[in-house]
Design a protein around this motif. Structure first.
Motif, PDB file in Angstrom:
ATOM      1  N   THR A 437      19.966 -52.823 -69.983  1.00  0.00           N
ATOM      2  CA  THR A 437      18.526 -53.035 -69.898  1.00  0.00           C
ATOM      3  C   THR A 437      18.075 -53.296 -68.471  1.00  0.00           C
ATOM      4  O   THR A 437      17.063 -52.741 -68.008  1.00  0.00           O
ATOM      5  N   LYS A 438      18.805 -54.123 -67.754  1.00  0.00           N
ATOM      6  CA  LYS A 438      18.436 -54.480 -66.380  1.00  0.00           C
ATOM      7  C   LYS A 438      18.600 -53.310 -65.413  1.00  0.00           C
ATOM      8  O   LYS A 438      17.698 -53.012 -64.616  1.00  0.00           O
ATOM      9  N   ASN A 439      19.724 -52.637 -65.472  1.00  0.00           N
ATOM     10  CA  ASN A 439      20.049 -51.639 -64.456  1.00  0.00           C
ATOM     11  C   ASN A 439      19.407 -50.269 -64.693  1.00  0.00           C
ATOM     12  O   ASN A 439      19.217 -49.510 -63.736  1.00  0.00           O
ATOM     13  N   TYR A 440      19.081 -49.968 -65.943  1.00  0.00           N
ATOM     14  CA  TYR A 440      18.547 -48.644 -66.244  1.00  0.00           C
ATOM     15  C   TYR A 440      17.062 -48.683 -66.608  1.00  0.00           C
ATOM     16  O   TYR A 440      16.535 -47.737 -67.200  1.00  0.00           O
ATOM     17  N   ALA A 441      16.381 -49.752 -66.254  1.00  0.00           N
ATOM     18  CA  ALA A 441      14.976 -49.925 -66.637  1.00  0.00           C
ATOM     19  C   ALA A 441      14.106 -48.767 -66.160  1.00  0.00           C
ATOM     20  O   ALA A 441      13.251 -48.259 -66.898  1.00  0.00           O
ATOM     21  N   LYS A 442      14.290 -48.339 -64.925  1.00  0.00           N
ATOM     22  CA  LYS A 442      13.489 -47.243 -64.380  1.00  0.00           C
ATOM     23  C   LYS A 442      13.710 -45.952 -65.169  1.00  0.00           C
ATOM     24  O   LYS A 442      12.764 -45.208 -65.446  1.00  0.00           O
ATOM     25  N   SER A 443      14.950 -45.693 -65.544  1.00  0.00           N
ATOM     26  CA  SER A 443      15.262 -44.476 -66.308  1.00  0.00           C
ATOM     27  C   SER A 443      14.596 -44.504 -67.682  1.00  0.00           C
ATOM     28  O   SER A 443      14.104 -43.469 -68.165  1.00  0.00           O
ATOM     29  N   PHE A 444      14.569 -45.678 -68.328  1.00  0.00           N
ATOM     30  CA  PHE A 444      13.927 -45.783 -69.631  1.00  0.00           C
ATOM     31  C   PHE A 444      12.414 -45.546 -69.507  1.00  0.00           C
ATOM     32  O   PHE A 444      11.799 -44.926 -70.383  1.00  0.00           O
ATOM     33  N   THR A 445      11.820 -46.035 -68.430  1.00  0.00           N
ATOM     34  CA  THR A 445      10.393 -45.799 -68.194  1.00  0.00           C
ATOM     35  C   THR A 445      10.117 -44.311 -68.033  1.00  0.00           C
ATOM     36  O   THR A 445       9.150 -43.779 -68.602  1.00  0.00           O
ATOM     37  N   GLU A 446      10.982 -43.629 -67.292  1.00  0.00           N
ATOM     38  CA  GLU A 446      10.815 -42.190 -67.096  1.00  0.00           C
ATOM     39  C   GLU A 446      10.998 -41.425 -68.398  1.00  0.00           C
ATOM     40  O   GLU A 446      10.315 -40.426 -68.650  1.00  0.00           O
ATOM     41  N   ASP A 447      11.927 -41.884 -69.243  1.00  0.00           N
ATOM     42  CA  ASP A 447      12.136 -41.247 -70.546  1.00  0.00           C
ATOM     43  C   ASP A 447      10.850 -41.277 -71.369  1.00  0.00           C
ATOM     44  O   ASP A 447      10.488 -40.288 -72.014  1.00  0.00           O
ATOM     45  N   GLN A 448      10.154 -42.404 -71.303  1.00  0.00           N
ATOM     46  CA  GLN A 448       8.930 -42.529 -72.098  1.00  0.00           C
ATOM     47  C   GLN A 448       7.781 -41.685 -71.554  1.00  0.00           C
ATOM     48  O   GLN A 448       6.862 -41.330 -72.297  1.00  0.00           O
ATOM     49  N   LYS A 449       7.818 -41.366 -70.283  1.00  0.00           N
ATOM     50  CA  LYS A 449       6.807 -40.466 -69.738  1.00  0.00           C
ATOM     51  C   LYS A 449       6.952 -39.067 -70.340  1.00  0.00           C
ATOM     52  O   LYS A 449       5.975 -38.317 -70.434  1.00  0.00           O
ATOM     53  N   VAL A 450       8.166 -38.742 -70.738  1.00  0.00           N
ATOM     54  CA  VAL A 450       8.420 -37.431 -71.347  1.00  0.00           C
ATOM     55  C   VAL A 450       8.171 -37.460 -72.848  1.00  0.00           C
ATOM     56  O   VAL A 450       7.466 -36.599 -73.403  1.00  0.00           O
ATOM     57  N   TRP A 451       8.735 -38.466 -73.552  1.00  0.00           N
ATOM     58  CA  TRP A 451       8.759 -38.430 -75.011  1.00  0.00           C
ATOM     59  C   TRP A 451       7.738 -39.343 -75.672  1.00  0.00           C
ATOM     60  O   TRP A 451       7.322 -39.076 -76.804  1.00  0.00           O
ATOM     61  N   ALA A 452       7.373 -40.443 -75.032  1.00  0.00           N
ATOM     62  CA  ALA A 452       6.326 -41.345 -75.551  1.00  0.00           C
ATOM     63  C   ALA A 452       6.516 -41.674 -77.032  1.00  0.00           C
ATOM     64  O   ALA A 452       5.565 -41.678 -77.817  1.00  0.00           O
ATOM     65  N   ASN A 453       7.750 -41.944 -77.421  1.00  0.00           N
ATOM     66  CA  ASN A 453       8.036 -42.198 -78.838  1.00  0.00           C
ATOM     67  C   ASN A 453       8.140 -43.677 -79.193  1.00  0.00           C
ATOM     68  O   ASN A 453       7.975 -44.047 -80.355  1.00  0.00           O
ATOM     69  N   ILE A 454       8.403 -44.542 -78.221  1.00  0.00           N
ATOM     70  CA  ILE A 454       8.560 -45.967 -78.533  1.00  0.00           C
ATOM     71  C   ILE A 454       7.229 -46.535 -79.014  1.00  0.00           C
ATOM     72  O   ILE A 454       6.192 -46.354 -78.379  1.00  0.00           O
TER      73      ILE A 454
END
Length: 497
Positions: A437-454
Motif C-alpha cells: 500500500t505504501k510503496n505502490y500508492a502512485k501506481s494504484f492511483t494511475e490504475d484508477q485513472k484507467v479503470w475507475a472501478n473502485i
C-alpha cells in the motif's frame, strides 16, 4: 551384430519424465520478493492493436450469459504475437524484447473490463527472481479487478507458502503497459502447470498410452466445457461441522485433468482412482468400513486398517489435506465448493500413488471481499455453503467436509494451527499489505485513472460485501482486508486453541 530388446517396463519410461517426488515443506520464514519500486512489464503486439487484451471473453461465460438472455458473441481468447520487456524494481531491464504470445485467460474474470492475461514466451525466462530464479515459458497476470486492495492474491499465496507443503506459485505486483498504453497494476504469478519447478509430478510425452503417469486435477464447476474430464460420482449425505447435511449427489462440480493426457485409458484410470478414493474416505468416516485398492488399483477390497486415519493415509497425504483445510478456512473462499481447488496423484516411477492437495489458487474473492464470513467470524470450509450469489444453500467441497467431524482430523488441525500461531503468520501478512500500500500508492492511483472501478460494485455484478463495496480507494480496501484478517485469526484461535 546382436540386437538387444529392452523390457516393456523399461521402454515405457522413455516416454516419461520422472521427477524426484520430494514435496516442498511449509516455510514459515518465506519472504515475498516485493520490491520498494514496482516492476514494469511492457507488452508490444505485432499488430499494434489492443483488442486481444480488451475484447475476448471465455466461451463458457458467453454461453452462460446466453441462458440469461444476453445475446453476445465476444471473441474467445486468442494468442497475439508480442515482444515483452520487463524492468525490475531497480529500474534495470531484466528482459528485453523477448518473443512471446499473450492472450486473455480465466473464466468469469474475462467478462470484466480489465482482464487477466497469460504470457507464453518462445524461450524459457526467469522473471524478477520468482521461484528462486527458475526459468519457464508460461506466466500469468491477474487483474485484481474486484479486489480493490490489490493484495488478496498476494496475501493468499504468501499464506500458502508459510503454511502449506507442495507447490504454490510465487508472486509479484507490476505495472503493465500494452502497446505503450498503461494497462494497470497486475499480480504476476506462475502458471499452474506440471513441471519440475512447479507441480512436480511425472510428465508424459506425446503418444504415451500407459496409466503410470502423474495427474494434476481440479475440482471444477467448469469441467463440462473441458476435453479431459470426469464426474464426481457419489451418493448420500455429508454432515457439516454444524450438523447440517448436504446431498452430495447434487453437487455441480466434476474434475478437470490439468496435466497432459494422451490416451482415453488414462482418463478412465484416474476417474476410477479418484472416485474410489472418495468411496474409501466416505466409508471410513461414515460407516467405519475400511477399504483399500487391490494391487492394480482397479477394485476396492477390505483393508486391514484398524481406524479411519490409518485407512485413508494409504491413499491421501493427510498433512496436505489438513493444510488445505486450514488455508481454506482462513481465507473463506466463496469458490471453494465450485472451482480452483487442486490436487495431484502420481503413479509414475517416483510417485507415491496418493492424493496430494497442493497448488492453491484464485484469492480475489476471498478474505471478506464477498459476503462469506464478512466479519471474519464463523466456520466456512466445511459447512453447508451458499452459492456465490447467495441464492441457494446446498453446496460444499466434499474433500474439505468428509473428515471434519472426525476427532483425529480436528486434533491434526489444532496441532497445525499451533505452529501457525507461533510463526506470527498474521503479523507478516499485515506487514506485507502495508508495504504494498505504501510503496505502490502512485501506481494504484494511475490504475484508477484507467479503470475507475473502485467504489463501483455494479461493475462486478454487485458481488462485493457491503464493507468492501464502501471502499473508495486502494488504501481503504487494504485497511478493510487487514481488519478482516485480524478478526479471522482471532476467531479461528478461539475455535482451535
Amino acid at each position: 551384430m546382436k540386437k538387444f530388446l529392452l523390457p516393456l517396463a523399461l521402454l515405457s519410461f522413455t516416454s516419461l519424465v520422472a521427477f524426484p517426488q520430494k514435496k516442498t515443506a511449509p516455510d514459515p520464514n518465506f519472504k515475498p520478493g516485493i520490491s520498494a519500486n514496482i516492476p514494469v512489464i511492457k507488452i508490444s503486439s505485432k499488430s499494434g492493436n489492443n483488442d486481444f487484451v480488451a475484447k475476448p471473453v471465455a466461451s463458457v461465460v458467453t454461453e452462460k450469459r446466453k441462458t440469461w438472455g444476453e445475446i453476445k458473441d465476444d471473441p474467445v481468447p486468442y494468442y497475439e504475437e508480442c515482444k515483452v520487456t520487463i524492468v525490475d524494481g531497480n529500474k534495470a531491464t531484466a528482459i528485453d524484447n523477448a518473443e512471446a504470445k499473450v492472450k486473455v485467460r480465466g473464466n468469469w474474470t474475462t467478462s470484466y473490463d480489465k482482464k487477466p492475461l497469460r504470457i507464453r514466451f518462445k524461450e524459457k525466462q526467469s522473471i524478477l527472481g520468482m521461484n528462486e530464479g527458475k526459468k519457464n515459458r508460461d506466466w500469468v497476470l491477474m487483474a485484481s479487478y474486484k479486489d480493490w486492495s490489490f493484495s488478496r492474491d498476494a496475501t493468499g499465496l504468501y499464506l500458502a507458502h508459510m503454511i502449506t507443503s507442495g507447490y504454490k506459485s510465487d508472486f509479484r505486483l507490476a505495472e503493465v503497459y500494452v502497446n505503450n498504453k498503461f494497462w494497470g497494476v497486475y499480480v504476476l504469478a506462475e502458471l499452474q502447470e506440471v513441471g519440475k519447478e512447479r507441480v512436480n509430478i511425472t510428465e508424459v510425452k506425446k503418444g504415451y498410452k500407459n496409466t503410470d503417469i502423474g495427474y494434476f486435477l481440479e475440482f471444477d464447476g467448469y469441467s463440462y466445457a473441458e476435453k479431459n474430464k470426469f464426474d464426481f460420482k457419489a451418493v448420500g449425505n455429508l454432515k457439516d461441522i454444524n450438523g447440517d447435511t448436504v446431498d452430495i449427489s447434487k453437487l455441480e462440480s466434476g474434475y478437470t485433468i490439468k496435466s497432459n493426457i494422451t490416451n482415453p485409458s488414462q482418463v478412465k484410470f484416474i476417474d476410477n482412482y479418484v472416485n474410489g478414493v472418495w468411496q474409501i474416505c466416505y466409508e471410513a468416516a461414515y460407516n467405519k468400513k475400511y477399504l483399500e485398492f487391490d494391487k492394480d488399483y482397479k477394485n476396492l477390497v477390505k483393508s486391514k486398517a484398524s481406524n479411519a486415519r490409518e485407512c485413508v493415509s494409504k491413499v491421501i497425504d493427510i498433512d496436505s489435506m489438513v493444510e488445505a483445510y486450514i488455508l481454506s478456512e482462513i481465507v473463506c473462499d466463496p469458490d471453494l465448493y465450485y472451482s480452483s481447488f487442486y490436487f495431484t496423484a502420481d503413479f509414475g516411477p517416483e510417485g507415491n500413488k496418493k492424493i496430494y492437495f497442493e497448488a492453491p489458487w484464485d484469492f480475489d474473492s476471498t478474505m471478506g471481499n464477498k459476503n462469506f464470513c464478512a466479519d471474519g467470524k464463523g466456520l466456512h470450509a466445511a459447512v453447508k455453503q451458499w452459492d456465490v450469489s447467495h441464492w441457494e444453500q446446498k453446496h460444499c467441497n466434499p474433500w474439505m467436509m468428509v473428515f471434519v467431524n472426525e476427532p483425529w482430523f480436528q486434533s491434526a488441525v489444532k496441532a497445525k494451527w499451533k505452529t501457525i500461531k507461533a510463526g506470527k503468520t498474521v503479523d507478516k501478512l499485515l506487514a506485507n499489505i502495508d508495504f504494498i500500500t505504501k510503496n505502490y500508492a502512485k501506481s494504484f492511483t494511475e490504475d484508477q485513472k484507467v479503470w475507475a472501478n473502485i467504489g463501483n460494485n455494479e461493475l462486478v455484478g454487485n458481488e462485493l460485501d457491503k464493507e468492501s463495496a464502501k471502499c473508495k480507494n486502494q488504501k481503504k480496501a487494504a485497511d478493510r482486508l487487514k481488519k478482516w484478517l485480524k478478526a479471522r485469526f482471532a476467531y479461528l484461535d478461539s475455535v482451535w486453541k
